[in-house]
Design a protein around this motif. Structure first.
Motif, PDB file in Angstrom:
ATOM      1  N   HIS A  65       0.796  -1.232   0.000  1.00 40.14           N
ATOM      2  CA  HIS A  65       0.000   0.000   0.000  1.00 40.14           C
ATOM      3  C   HIS A  65       0.834   1.291   0.000  1.00 40.14           C
ATOM      4  O   HIS A  65       0.530   2.227  -0.724  1.00 40.14           O
ATOM      5  CB  HIS A  65      -0.916   0.031   1.221  1.00 40.14           C
ATOM      6  CG  HIS A  65      -2.112  -0.866   1.121  1.00 40.14           C
ATOM      7  ND1 HIS A  65      -2.029  -2.231   1.077  1.00 40.14           N
ATOM      8  CD2 HIS A  65      -3.427  -0.582   1.089  1.00 40.14           C
ATOM      9  CE1 HIS A  65      -3.245  -2.739   1.015  1.00 40.14           C
ATOM     10  NE2 HIS A  65      -4.113  -1.758   1.018  1.00 40.14           N
ATOM     11  N   VAL A 113       0.716  -6.996  -4.617  1.00 43.59           N
ATOM     12  CA  VAL A 113      -0.480  -6.597  -3.884  1.00 43.59           C
ATOM     13  C   VAL A 113      -1.037  -7.868  -3.244  1.00 43.59           C
ATOM     14  O   VAL A 113      -1.113  -8.916  -3.889  1.00 43.59           O
ATOM     15  CB  VAL A 113      -1.512  -5.952  -4.830  1.00 43.59           C
ATOM     16  CG1 VAL A 113      -2.788  -5.607  -4.070  1.00 43.59           C
ATOM     17  CG2 VAL A 113      -0.926  -4.719  -5.487  1.00 43.59           C
ATOM     18  N   VAL A 114      -1.381  -7.762  -1.986  1.00 42.24           N
ATOM     19  CA  VAL A 114      -1.686  -8.937  -1.181  1.00 42.24           C
ATOM     20  C   VAL A 114      -2.661  -9.913  -1.860  1.00 42.24           C
ATOM     21  O   VAL A 114      -2.464 -11.122  -1.813  1.00 42.24           O
ATOM     22  CB  VAL A 114      -2.159  -8.465   0.224  1.00 42.24           C
ATOM     23  CG1 VAL A 114      -3.423  -7.613   0.152  1.00 42.24           C
ATOM     24  CG2 VAL A 114      -2.324  -9.602   1.178  1.00 42.24           C
ATOM     25  N   HIS A 115      -3.673  -9.390  -2.551  1.00 42.73           N
ATOM     26  CA  HIS A 115      -4.678 -10.285  -3.144  1.00 42.73           C
ATOM     27  C   HIS A 115      -4.288 -10.777  -4.535  1.00 42.73           C
ATOM     28  O   HIS A 115      -5.000 -11.558  -5.149  1.00 42.73           O
ATOM     29  CB  HIS A 115      -6.048  -9.598  -3.182  1.00 42.73           C
ATOM     30  CG  HIS A 115      -6.394  -8.979  -1.877  1.00 42.73           C
ATOM     31  ND1 HIS A 115      -6.368  -9.685  -0.707  1.00 42.73           N
ATOM     32  CD2 HIS A 115      -6.719  -7.704  -1.545  1.00 42.73           C
ATOM     33  CE1 HIS A 115      -6.692  -8.872   0.290  1.00 42.73           C
ATOM     34  NE2 HIS A 115      -6.896  -7.673  -0.179  1.00 42.73           N
ATOM     35  N   ASP A 134      -8.064  -6.143   5.305  1.00 46.42           N
ATOM     36  CA  ASP A 134      -8.267  -5.480   4.024  1.00 46.42           C
ATOM     37  C   ASP A 134      -9.588  -5.941   3.434  1.00 46.42           C
ATOM     38  O   ASP A 134      -9.815  -7.145   3.305  1.00 46.42           O
ATOM     39  CB  ASP A 134      -7.114  -5.855   3.078  1.00 46.42           C
ATOM     40  CG  ASP A 134      -7.085  -4.948   1.887  1.00 46.42           C
ATOM     41  OD1 ASP A 134      -6.187  -4.100   1.821  1.00 46.42           O
ATOM     42  OD2 ASP A 134      -7.979  -5.067   1.041  1.00 46.42           O
ATOM     43  N   HIS A 136     -10.807  -6.050   0.553  1.00 51.26           N
ATOM     44  CA  HIS A 136     -10.861  -6.761  -0.728  1.00 51.26           C
ATOM     45  C   HIS A 136     -10.352  -8.199  -0.645  1.00 51.26           C
ATOM     46  O   HIS A 136     -10.096  -8.842  -1.664  1.00 51.26           O
ATOM     47  CB  HIS A 136     -10.137  -5.962  -1.815  1.00 51.26           C
ATOM     48  CG  HIS A 136     -10.879  -4.700  -2.119  1.00 51.26           C
ATOM     49  ND1 HIS A 136     -10.541  -3.492  -1.562  1.00 51.26           N
ATOM     50  CD2 HIS A 136     -11.999  -4.483  -2.836  1.00 51.26           C
ATOM     51  CE1 HIS A 136     -11.405  -2.576  -1.959  1.00 51.26           C
ATOM     52  NE2 HIS A 136     -12.307  -3.144  -2.729  1.00 51.26           N
ATOM     53  N   SER A 343      -4.067  -2.555  -9.631  1.00 49.35           N
ATOM     54  CA  SER A 343      -4.807  -2.868  -8.399  1.00 49.35           C
ATOM     55  C   SER A 343      -5.101  -4.361  -8.278  1.00 49.35           C
ATOM     56  O   SER A 343      -4.911  -5.128  -9.230  1.00 49.35           O
ATOM     57  CB  SER A 343      -6.117  -2.096  -8.277  1.00 49.35           C
ATOM     58  OG  SER A 343      -7.174  -2.756  -8.943  1.00 49.35           O
ATOM     59  N   CYS A 344      -5.585  -4.752  -7.094  1.00 48.03           N
ATOM     60  CA  CYS A 344      -5.939  -6.154  -6.869  1.00 48.03           C
ATOM     61  C   CYS A 344      -7.203  -6.529  -7.631  1.00 48.03           C
ATOM     62  O   CYS A 344      -7.567  -7.692  -7.691  1.00 48.03           O
ATOM     63  CB  CYS A 344      -6.103  -6.438  -5.382  1.00 48.03           C
ATOM     64  SG  CYS A 344      -7.425  -5.495  -4.614  1.00 48.03           S
ATOM     65  N   CYS A 404      -0.100  -1.002  -4.745  1.00 45.34           N
ATOM     66  CA  CYS A 404      -1.501  -0.565  -4.837  1.00 45.34           C
ATOM     67  C   CYS A 404      -1.624   0.746  -5.613  1.00 45.34           C
ATOM     68  O   CYS A 404      -2.632   1.013  -6.261  1.00 45.34           O
ATOM     69  CB  CYS A 404      -2.088  -0.372  -3.445  1.00 45.34           C
ATOM     70  SG  CYS A 404      -2.154  -1.902  -2.488  1.00 45.34           S
ATOM     71  N   CYS A 407      -4.747   3.153  -6.750  1.00 46.26           N
ATOM     72  CA  CYS A 407      -6.016   2.619  -6.250  1.00 46.26           C
ATOM     73  C   CYS A 407      -6.388   3.301  -4.948  1.00 46.26           C
ATOM     74  O   CYS A 407      -7.545   3.602  -4.705  1.00 46.26           O
ATOM     75  CB  CYS A 407      -5.918   1.109  -6.039  1.00 46.26           C
ATOM     76  SG  CYS A 407      -7.364   0.435  -5.218  1.00 46.26           S
ATOM     77  N   ILE A 408      -5.398   3.537  -4.100  1.00 46.52           N
ATOM     78  CA  ILE A 408      -5.666   4.121  -2.785  1.00 46.52           C
ATOM     79  C   ILE A 408      -4.857   5.395  -2.565  1.00 46.52           C
ATOM     80  O   ILE A 408      -5.099   6.134  -1.617  1.00 46.52           O
ATOM     81  CB  ILE A 408      -5.431   3.084  -1.666  1.00 46.52           C
ATOM     82  CG1 ILE A 408      -5.963   3.568  -0.315  1.00 46.52           C
ATOM     83  CG2 ILE A 408      -3.968   2.665  -1.574  1.00 46.52           C
ATOM     84  CD1 ILE A 408      -6.127   2.499   0.731  1.00 46.52           C
ATOM     85  N   ASN A 426     -11.256  -0.274  -7.764  1.00 46.12           N
ATOM     86  CA  ASN A 426     -12.568  -0.722  -7.280  1.00 46.12           C
ATOM     87  C   ASN A 426     -13.412   0.333  -6.579  1.00 46.12           C
ATOM     88  O   ASN A 426     -14.553   0.081  -6.242  1.00 46.12           O
ATOM     89  CB  ASN A 426     -12.341  -1.902  -6.334  1.00 46.12           C
ATOM     90  CG  ASN A 426     -11.179  -1.614  -5.402  1.00 46.12           C
ATOM     91  OD1 ASN A 426     -11.157  -0.582  -4.741  1.00 46.12           O
ATOM     92  ND2 ASN A 426     -10.200  -2.499  -5.374  1.00 46.12           N
ATOM     93  N   ARG A 432     -10.944   9.249  -3.240  1.00 49.78           N
ATOM     94  CA  ARG A 432     -10.256   7.970  -3.060  1.00 49.78           C
ATOM     95  C   ARG A 432      -8.900   7.951  -3.772  1.00 49.78           C
ATOM     96  O   ARG A 432      -7.924   7.435  -3.271  1.00 49.78           O
ATOM     97  CB  ARG A 432     -11.150   6.830  -3.585  1.00 49.78           C
ATOM     98  CG  ARG A 432     -10.440   5.501  -3.789  1.00 49.78           C
ATOM     99  CD  ARG A 432     -10.211   4.767  -2.500  1.00 49.78           C
ATOM    100  NE  ARG A 432      -9.636   3.439  -2.757  1.00 49.78           N
ATOM    101  CZ  ARG A 432      -9.485   2.508  -1.826  1.00 49.78           C
ATOM    102  NH1 ARG A 432      -9.865   2.732  -0.590  1.00 49.78           N
ATOM    103  NH2 ARG A 432      -8.972   1.351  -2.126  1.00 49.78           N
TER     104      ARG A 432
END
Ligand code: SF4
Lengths: 468, 196
Positions: A65, A113-115, A134, A136, A343-344, A404, A407-408, A426, A432
Motif C-alpha cells: 500500500h 499486492v496482497v490479493h 483489508d 478486498h 490494483s488487486c 496498490c 487505487c488508494i 474498485n 479515493r
C-alpha cells in the motif's frame, strides 16, 4: 445431512467452538495475509500482552500500500512519499523479523499486492478460510475459499490465536446466466452485479456467484468479480471450485503435495442441489455491456455511452455534481486526464494483455497520463517476457513496479484535484484516488480505449478493428 | 481494551447524506500511522479542510463542540468501504461515541464494537424523528437496549449479544478468545487441514 451451500461447507470445516445465542463461534483461520497499513497496531497489541504469533507458518506478509512504484534511485534509496510511509514499511519488516513471519519484501521476487500475491503463490486454496486486514480479501473467494476482510483488532486476534470470533452470515446467490459478449470482462460483470444489488444491498451476506457467465470466466476474471463483493456491502464472495480452478492452481508453489487428492476434495465443496439461499439475484450475462461508473459509489454503473441517469435521490445529484456530469447526457464527452491500470481488481496478466491489445500500435492521447502498475513481481516478469511493457511505454504510458498505487493513493501516485480518471480499481469514492479526484471505474480494455481516445470509450470499437 | 459503554446522553449531529464511506471518515493518506492515537485531527478531513490546509468555516464539523454532540446521526450505508479500523479510532478520538443510522456497513460495525463505539441501526421513522429534533439530547441505554428522547416512547435497538456484554462489562475479547485455547489445540490436532 441436509443440502448445504458452499459457504456452509467451508464454515462447517472451520468451527472450533460453535456459536450460541450468547456468543459467536470460534472460527479457525487457514491463511492470514498481512500488509503494512493495518497490522502495526495489531503487532503492538499482542506484544503489549507478551504474546507471540501463534502460527507464523499460516501467516504471510507483503508490502504493497505505502510502497513507491518508482524504483530506488542511484543511491539505493526508495522514493517514499513520506517519512511515515517509510516508517510503516520498516515497522512491518521488523515485526515479521521478530515473529518469524515470512515477508515478501523489497528483495523478494514474490512481492505483490496482497490479493494478487496469495493466489499466484498457491497460498489461497479451495475450502480454506482466508483473512486479511483489508476489505478486498473477498478476492480469494474465487477459489471457493471463505475469504473476508477484518479490522486491526481482529488481525491481533488471528496473530495471537489463529482464530476469529464469527457469526454465520446470511447467504445470497447471484446467478449470471447466458454467454458474455466479446469485449465484456469480469470487471463489467462485477459492475453490473453491484448496480443490480445496490451499494449496501449485500450487507450481512456472503455471496455465491454462479451461472454460465461466471463459469466462463478465467480465474483472473473470477477474482475480479469476487474482489468487488464488498462494493455491494457483502463481506465475502465465493465461486465453487471447478476444473478451471484446479488447472490454474496445479504446480503453484504452496499447493498440497498430493495435489490430486486435494483437488478431488475441492470439487465436493460446490453447493448441493437443493441448498437454499436467503436471497437470490439473477442477471442475464448476454445483456451486459462494457460498464463504467457515472457517480461516486461503485453501484453507479451503466453501459459505456449511456446517458447519466436522472437523479432519484439527493445523493445522485451530489454525485453528478462532484463528477461534473449532467443528467441525461452521456459521460463519454468529457476529457480524461488520467488512466490507471492496476490494483488487486485488475492488475493481473490477462488484464494487462487486454489493455495492451488495444494499445498495440496506438498512442495514448496527448494530455492523458496513463499509469500501468502490475499487481505483483510475477505479473511484472510475465508481462515483460511477453513484451507488454514495451507496448505500454511505446504508446506513451508509464510502466511501474508493483503496488496498490493509485487505487488508494497513499504512496504518492494520485490523481490531482479536479482531474478525471478512468481507473481499473474498485472504488470511486470522493477523494479515493487523491483529494478532489474524480474517478470512473471501468475494465482494463475500456480504460485503455479511453486513454487512446482521450474520452471514456467503449473498447469494442478498437477490438473490432483488431479482429477484422 | 475499550472503555465500557452503558448509558450515553448527548445531543446528536446529523450528517444525512447516504454512503458516507471510510475514505470520507478518514482519508487513506492518513493511514500511514503505526499508532491508534491522534486520528481525530484527520476525521472527515476533506470535509473540514481546504486543499491548502485552512479550515472550512462553513463545515458543520468545524462549528460544533464535539464534547456536546457525541452521537452521529448518519445517512444510510454509513461507513461502507474499507476495513480500516482507523475509521472508529478517528471518530472516537474526535469525540463521538455512537452512530445511529438506518444501515451500517458490516466490517465497520465489527470494528466499532471492539473499540467501544456503538453502531445503532434504527428504522426510518425513528431516524426521521431524531433528525427533526437536533437540539434535544438523546439517551442511548445499552443495558436496556433502547434509545430515549424526551417524552417519546423508548425505541428498542439490538446489538449482537456478545459484543453487548463485552461493552457493558468491559470484557477483553482477545483475552476471551485466548481462554478457548484448549479447543484451538484440539482442532489443530485432529482437524487442521494440510499445512501450506
Ligand atoms: S490494490 Fe487497492 S483495493 Fe487492492 S489491496 Fe491495494 S489498496 Fe486495497
Amino acid at each position: 445431512m441436509s443440502a448445504r451451500t458452499l459457504y456452509e461447507k467451508v464454515w462447517d470445516r472451520h468451527v472450533v467452538v460453535p456459536e450460541t445465542a450468547e456468543t459467536p463461534g470460534v472460527m479457525y483461520v487457514d491463511l492470514h495475509l498481512v500488509h503494512e497499513v493495518t497490522s502495526p497496531q495489531a503487532f503492538s497489541e499482542i506484544e503489549a500482552r507478551g504474546l507471540k504469533v501463534r502460527r507464523p507458518d499460516r501467516t504471510f506478509a507483503t508490502l504493497d500500500h505505502s510502497t513507491p512504484t518508482l524504483p530506488a534511485g542511484a543511491d539505493g534509496q526508495r522514493p517514499y512519499f513520506t517519512a511515515a510511509a517509510k516508517n510503516q514499511v520498516e515497522t512491518l519488516e521488523a515485526n515479521c523479523e521478530r515473529h518469524g513471519v515470512e515477508l515478501a519484501g523489497w528483495d523478494s521476487d514474490q512481492r505483490g499486492v496482497v490479493h494478487v500475491m496469495g493466489p499466484e503463490l498457491g497460498l489461497t486454496q479451495p475450502g480454506m478460510t482466508v483473512v486479511c486486514g483489508d476489505s478486498h480479501t473477498a478476492t480469494h473467494g474465487a477459489f471457493g475459499a471463505l475469504a473476508f476482510g477484518i479490522g486491526t483488532s481482529e488481525v491481533g486476534h488471528v496473530l495471537a490465536t489463529q482464530c476469529l470470533l464469527q457469526r454465520r452470515a446470511k447467504s445470497m446467490r447471484v446467478t449470471v446466466g447466458g454467454a458474455l459478449r466479446p469485449g465484456v470482462s469480469g470487471k463489467d460483470v462485477a459492475l453490473a452485479v453491484i448496480a443490480a444489488i445496490g451499494f449496501g444491498g449485500g450487507t450481512g451476506y456472503v455471496i455465491e456467484y454462479a451461472g454460465e457467465a461466471v463459469r466462463s470466466l478465467d480465474m483472473e476474471g473470477r477474482m475480479t468479480l469476487c474482489n468487488m463483493s464488498i462494493e455491494a456491502g457483502a463481506r465475502a464472495g465465493m465461486i465453487a471450485p471447478d476444473q478451471t480452478t484446479i488447472d490454474w492452481l496445479r504446480g503453484r508453489r504452496h499447493v498440497p503435495a498430493d495435489f490430486d487428492t486435494a483437488a478431488a476434495d475441492w470439487l465436493t465443496l460446490a453447493s448441493d442441489p437443493g441448498a437454499t439461499f436467503d436471497k437470490e439475484v439473477v442477471l442475464d450475462g448476454a445483456a451486459i455491456r462494457p460498464m463504467a461508473t457515472w457517480g461516486t459509489t461503485p453501484d453507479a454503473g451503466a453501459p459505456v455511452g449511456a446517458p447519466a441517469p436522472h437523479p432519484r435521490k439527493a445523493s445522485d445529484q451530489k454525485a453528478l455534481d462532484y463528477m461534473g456530469f449532467t443528467a441525461g447526457e452521456a459521460t463519454t464527452g468529457h476529457k480524461v486526464d488520467v488512466v490507471f491500470i492496476g490494483s488487486c481488481t485488475n492488475g493481473r496478466l490477462p488484464d494487462l494483455r487486454a489493455a495492451a491489445d488495444i494499445l498495440r500500435g496506438r498512442k495514448v492521447q496527448p494530455g492523458v497520463r496513463m499509469l500501468v502498475v502490475p499487481g505483483s513481481e510475477a505479473v511484472r516478469r510475465d508481462a515483460e517476457a511477453e513484451g507488454l511493457d514495451r507496448v505500454f511505454t511505446e504508446a506513451g504510458a508509464e510502466w511501474r513496479i508493483p503496488g496498490c498505487s493509485m487505487c488508494i493513493a497513499m504512496n504518492g501516485d494520485f490523481v490531482a484535484p479536479g482531474q478525471l480518471a478512468v481507473s481499473t480499481s474498485n472504488r470511486n469514492f470522493e477523494g479515493r484516488q487523491g483529494k478532489g479526484a474524480r474517478t470512473i471505474l471501468a475494465s482494463p480494455a475500456t480504460a485503455a480505449a479511453s486513454a487512446v481516445a482521450g474520452v471514456l470509450t467503449d473498447p469494442r470499437a478498437y477490438l473490432e478493428a483488431i479482429h477484422a | 481494551m475499550p472503555e465500557a459503554f452503558k448509558v450515553l446522553t448527548s445531543k446528536t449531529l446529523t450528517l444525512s447524506q447516504a454512503n458516507i464511506d471510510t475514505d470520507q471518515i478518514i482519508p487513506a493518506r492518513f493511514l500511514t500511522t503505526t499508532s491508534r492515537e491522534g486520528l481525530g485531527a484527520h476525521a472527515f478531513h476533506d470535509w473540514r479542510y481546504e486543499a491548502d490546509g485552512s479550515a472550512k468555516p462553513e463545515a458543520v464539523l468545524n462549528r460544533i463542540d464535539p464534547t456536546e454532540q457525541r452521537i452521529l446521526l448518519a445517512g444510510p450505508n454509513f461507513a461502507c468501504g474499507s476495513s480500516r479500523e482507523h475509521a472508529p479510532w478517528a471518530l472516537l478520538d474526535y469525540g463521538f461515541r455512537a452512530v445511529i443510522s438506518t444501515e451500517i456497513a458490516d466490517i465497520f460495525t465489527s470494528n466499532a464494537l471492539k473499540n467501544g463505539f456503538l453502531p445503532i441501526v434504527v428504522d426510518q421513522a425513528t431516524w426521521d424523528d431524531l433528525a427533526a429534533h437536533p437540539e434535544q439530547p438523546v439517551t442511548i441505554d445499552l443495558e436496556a437496549g433502547e434509545i430515549r428522547r424526551g417524552n417519546v416512547a423508548p425505541v428498542p435497538f439490538k446489538v449482537e449479544a456478545f459484543a453487548r456484554q463485552c461493552l457493558l462489562d468491559g470484557v477483553d475479547t482477545l483475552g476471551w478468545l485466548q481462554s478457548k485455547l484448549p479447543y484451538i489445540q484440539t482442532y489443530e490436532r485432529f482437524r487442521e487441514p494440510e499445512t501450506i
